[in-house]
Scaffold this active site. Structure first.
Site, mmCIF file in Angstrom:
data_model
loop_
_atom_site.group_PDB
_atom_site.id
_atom_site.type_symbol
_atom_site.label_atom_id
_atom_site.label_comp_id
_atom_site.label_asym_id
_atom_site.label_seq_id
_atom_site.Cartn_x
_atom_site.Cartn_y
_atom_site.Cartn_z
ATOM 1 N N ARG A 27 0.853 -1.190 0.000
ATOM 2 C CA ARG A 27 0.000 0.000 0.000
ATOM 3 C C ARG A 27 0.891 1.244 0.000
ATOM 4 O O ARG A 27 1.956 1.268 0.642
ATOM 5 C CB ARG A 27 -0.843 -0.030 1.270
ATOM 6 C CG ARG A 27 -1.816 1.115 1.435
ATOM 7 C CD ARG A 27 -2.979 1.017 0.507
ATOM 8 N NE ARG A 27 -4.100 1.860 0.923
ATOM 9 C CZ ARG A 27 -5.108 2.143 0.116
ATOM 10 N NH1 ARG A 27 -5.141 1.677 -1.121
ATOM 11 N NH2 ARG A 27 -6.109 2.878 0.540
ATOM 12 N N THR A 50 -9.875 0.063 -9.636
ATOM 13 C CA THR A 50 -8.948 -0.876 -9.020
ATOM 14 C C THR A 50 -9.035 -2.129 -9.851
ATOM 15 O O THR A 50 -9.930 -2.253 -10.666
ATOM 16 C CB THR A 50 -9.413 -1.101 -7.567
ATOM 17 O OG1 THR A 50 -9.343 0.156 -6.912
ATOM 18 C CG2 THR A 50 -8.606 -2.118 -6.811
ATOM 19 N N THR A 86 -4.125 -0.956 -7.186
ATOM 20 C CA THR A 86 -4.926 0.188 -7.630
ATOM 21 C C THR A 86 -4.125 1.471 -7.733
ATOM 22 O O THR A 86 -3.064 1.610 -7.115
ATOM 23 C CB THR A 86 -6.091 0.422 -6.626
ATOM 24 O OG1 THR A 86 -6.985 1.387 -7.145
ATOM 25 C CG2 THR A 86 -5.598 0.893 -5.267
ATOM 26 N N ASN A 94 -6.252 3.966 -7.136
ATOM 27 C CA ASN A 94 -7.463 4.513 -6.522
ATOM 28 C C ASN A 94 -8.489 4.781 -7.607
ATOM 29 O O ASN A 94 -9.089 3.854 -8.100
ATOM 30 C CB ASN A 94 -7.196 5.728 -5.635
ATOM 31 C CG ASN A 94 -8.420 6.068 -4.786
ATOM 32 O OD1 ASN A 94 -9.265 5.194 -4.567
ATOM 33 N ND2 ASN A 94 -8.551 7.286 -4.324
ATOM 34 N N ASP A 117 -7.886 8.392 0.090
ATOM 35 C CA ASP A 117 -8.425 7.357 0.988
ATOM 36 C C ASP A 117 -8.229 7.686 2.466
ATOM 37 O O ASP A 117 -8.737 6.991 3.338
ATOM 38 C CB ASP A 117 -7.785 5.994 0.683
ATOM 39 C CG ASP A 117 -8.500 5.272 -0.451
ATOM 40 O OD1 ASP A 117 -9.556 5.755 -0.891
ATOM 41 O OD2 ASP A 117 -8.006 4.219 -0.878
ATOM 42 N N SER A 172 -7.711 1.066 3.466
ATOM 43 C CA SER A 172 -8.190 0.545 2.182
ATOM 44 C C SER A 172 -9.384 -0.371 2.399
ATOM 45 O O SER A 172 -9.555 -0.947 3.474
ATOM 46 C CB SER A 172 -7.064 -0.240 1.521
ATOM 47 O OG SER A 172 -7.536 -0.902 0.370
ATOM 48 N N SER A 173 -10.189 -0.519 1.355
ATOM 49 C CA SER A 173 -11.265 -1.520 1.376
ATOM 50 C C SER A 173 -10.908 -2.747 0.547
ATOM 51 O O SER A 173 -11.703 -3.682 0.467
ATOM 52 C CB SER A 173 -12.548 -0.916 0.810
ATOM 53 O OG SER A 173 -12.946 0.168 1.599
ATOM 54 N N GLY A 224 -13.859 -1.526 -6.534
ATOM 55 C CA GLY A 224 -15.129 -0.884 -6.192
ATOM 56 C C GLY A 224 -15.094 -0.046 -4.928
ATOM 57 O O GLY A 224 -16.143 0.208 -4.330
ATOM 58 N N GLY A 225 -13.900 0.383 -4.487
ATOM 59 C CA GLY A 225 -13.823 1.252 -3.309
ATOM 60 C C GLY A 225 -14.516 0.620 -2.114
ATOM 61 O O GLY A 225 -14.366 -0.568 -1.848
HETATM 62 O O1 DON Z 1 -8.028 1.052 -1.368
HETATM 63 C C1 DON Z 1 -9.194 1.330 -1.567
HETATM 64 O O2 DON Z 1 -10.110 0.923 -0.864
HETATM 65 C C2 DON Z 1 -9.553 2.192 -2.766
HETATM 66 N N1 DON Z 1 -8.450 3.033 -3.113
HETATM 67 C C3 DON Z 1 -9.983 1.320 -3.889
HETATM 68 C C4 DON Z 1 -10.494 2.133 -5.047
HETATM 69 C C5 DON Z 1 -11.331 1.357 -5.968
HETATM 70 O O3 DON Z 1 -11.598 0.203 -5.777
HETATM 71 C C6 DON Z 1 -11.883 2.101 -7.122
HETATM 72 N N2 DON Z 1 -12.437 1.152 -8.061
HETATM 73 N N3 DON Z 1 -13.387 0.968 -8.629
#
Ligand code: DON
Length: 586
Positions: A118, A395, A413, A415, A437, A466-467, A487-488
């Site tokens: 990360r 991502t 990712t 992001n 984030d 992070s998710s 998908g954040g």
């Molecule tokens: O680490 C995370 O949770 C986010 N930066 C992920 C971002 C993400 O999945 C965007 N995608 N669709």
């Protein structure tokens, strides 16, 4: 979210079946360099079954490159590293050298670990980094341009994974990506659509426009050959020098020079001191299955285990997988787990987090007692000590299993799609906007979903929460699932849906991946459903229970592998919500 490759429910099942039948005959729709003579043929399709190794990613060129490493005698980690480098070239909106992620590794002898690569905050960024004097957030500052970038971790992370587990020489894993960057590949519809959407913001940064747009500022079109000579240069340096090219070497120097010229924060010292970490994976149990999830700074493992601990108290399978009863129950789990995510989770190197207490089954006992089958709990009622302010994607995940049973679950990712949209001049490397984030406005948590709780505030060298949830699922100690998704904040709920589909409803992986998805994250206090995937009677009942509903076109894209412990057969499933492919040596 991307629009290519979507189908309705029935069309989706049909398409998946046809692809299963034709998997071994489907010609690749994008041209890559001709395979080497000694390479075994590779079977590629949306769903592929094999008793050997398999790679499932968002891009068929990248999946095939990974599968080719398996065919050459490489293991799952070799294949994962080669796939990750290839995606940095063919899927630059998320595949990356300038971002970060998590690689979950399970070796055939049953040991698991996570390589945490990360990004971290640069030394120059403190808790107020993106605030105006009046304490409000400078719009877009943490999203667009050179200042949005955290210190990239991808190359050091991949190098660490390779040093610990790889069998093939490092150079051999980078080489296909160099070739793709130098010789180019053919732009498909999905790529053309995505870059067209990003083009306006790319134009703000001349170094990005030079890489991704033509001399008139137009994005590449379907059928064009797309070459990235600067990225090929960076990859050659990385192939020759290893990760040091990116931390202290020629790539690092070019990257920092470009960022500093644009008033960004990254300094040579930030890159030089960056360390990927080896972390212990997190474990929980759900109806006889073992969940092996990512630890902090991913919130995914803790949040998913909390939700499953709650669901375990109920007979989830009593009602249909898409019934209002099941969706209500899952939503109430999500609401409570995301509340605790906001209250407690952040980088453990900087803040104390009571991880063991949170993932203990007793932690959710009060939630179970408070659950009302007839009424949604307003999120506000759960705020506790968190002050709620007055009203006022991209991502990518890939999964790998090799013939010996080593496995990799990797989510990485920039992001947002195409990250900060800012390329470091001369390197071809797109920088992440991962700084977004962090909780940007200390103390400010609102009903729209802004979180200002203390554990995830910015500090120099700190990892942003992070998710991303690269996951393994075991049964009786045997690996049965490798899964993950972009998908954040929705990621954890996408994984919950897949696990519940497999475990509670006994779905085959293809159906569990295809199942319509739902998302609730405490705030906004809204249950968001994939649109046109749930019957009206269901949505009406959910509204009657007190849920405020929203829709999104689609949620995540999960590229997964199921392993049948009885036969050892592996089924790779590429999510049909997007183009993607499973590839296996024949
Ligand atoms: O680490 C995370 O949770 C986010 N930066 C992920 C971002 C993400 O999945 C965007 N995608 N669709």
């Amino acid at each position: 979210m991307r629009s290519a490759g979507r189908h309705t429910g029935i069309g989706l099942a049909l398409a998946a079946t046809l692809l299963l039948l034709f998997a071994c005959h489907a010609p690749p729709s994008r041209t890559s360099a001709p395979p080497k003579q000694d390479d075994r043929p590779i079977a590629t399709g949306k769903t592929v079954r094999t008793d050997g190794g398999i790679v499932v990613s968002v891009d068929e060129l990248a999946s095939e490159i990974g599968a080719r490493m398996l065919a050459r005698g490489g293991n799952a980690i070799d294949a994962a590293v080669a796939t990750a480098f290839a995606l940095a070239v063919t899927y630059p909106r998320a595949g990356n050298l300038g971002g970060g992620g998590f690689m979950m590794i399970r070796t055939a002898d049953g040991r698991s670990e996570m390589i945490d690569y990360r990004e971290v905050a640069p030394a120059a960024a403190g808790p107020d980094a993106y605030l105006r004097d009046d304490g409000t957030i400078v719009p877009k500052a943490s999203i667009l341009g050179y200042r949005a970038a955290g210190v990239p971790g991808t190359v050091p992370g991949l190098a660490l994974a390779h040093a610990r587990h790889g069998k093939l020489p490092w150079r051999e894993l980078v080489e296909p990506a160099i070739r793709l960057a130098a010789q180019g590949f053919t732009i498909d519809e999905d790529f053309a659509e995505s870059i067209a959407k990003a083009a306006d913001e790319m134009r703000l940064f001349p170094a990005s426009a030079e890489v991704f747009l033509d001399s008139e500022g137009a994005p590449p079109r379907v059928g064009d050959r797309f070459r990235q000579p600067d990225l090929a240069w960076s990859l050659r340096e990385i192939a020759r020098e290893g990760a040091s090219a990116m931390t202290t070497g020629a790539v690092a120097k070019r990257l920092v020079e470009s960022v500093r010229a644009e008033d960004g924060w990254l300094a040579l010292e930030d890159l030089a001191v960056y360390q990927p970490r080896i972390r212990e994976t997190l474990s929980g149990t759900y109806r006889g299955y073992e969940i092996v999830g990512p630890p902090l700074p991913s919130s995914g493992g803790i949040t998913l285990i909390m939700m499953l601990n709650f669901l375990q108290a109920f007979d989830v399978a009593r009602h249909g997988a898409d019934s209002p009863e099941t969706l209500h129950l899952m939503t109430e789990a999500m609401r409570r787990a995301y509340r605790d995510r906001a209250a407690y989770l952040g980088d453990r190197d900087f803040v104390d987090v009571p991880v063991d207490r949170l993932i203990a089954p007793e932690h959710v006992h009060p939630w179970i007692g408070a659950f009302d089958a007839e009424r949604a709990t307003p999120s506000e009622d759960l705020a506790g000590a968190i002050q709620i302010a007055p009203d006022g994607p991209e991502t990518t995940h890939f999964s790998v299993v090799d013939a010996d049973g080593n496995a990799v679950s990797n989510t990485y990712t920039l992001n947002y799609s195409w990250g900060s949209k800012a390329v470091a001049r001369g390197t071809g490397i797109l920088l992440n906007n991962e700084m977004d984030d962090f909780n940007l406005r200390p103390g400010y948590t609102d009903r729209r979903g802004k979180i200002g709780t203390a554990p995830n505030r910015i500090a120099p060298g700190k990892r942003m929460l992070s998710s991303m949830t690269p996951l393994f699922l075991l049964k009786d100690g045997e690996l049965v699932l490798v899964a993950g998704s972009p998908g954040g904040r929705t990621i954890i709920n996408t994984l919950l849906r897949i696990v519940v589909g497999l475990v509670d409803f006994g779905m085959p992986l293809r159906d569990a991946v295809a199942a319509p998805r739902l998302h609730h994250a405490w705030f906004p206090d809204k249950l968001t459903l994939e649109e046109e995937r749930f019957p009206e009677a269901t949505t009406q009942r959910l509204e009657a229970l007190g849920h405020t509903l929203g829709t999104r076109e689609s949620q995540g894209d999960a590229h997964c592998i199921a392993i049948d412990p009885a036969t050892g057969m592996r089924t790779g499933v590429a999510d049909t919500r997007i183009d993607g492919a499973a590839s296996a040596p024949r």
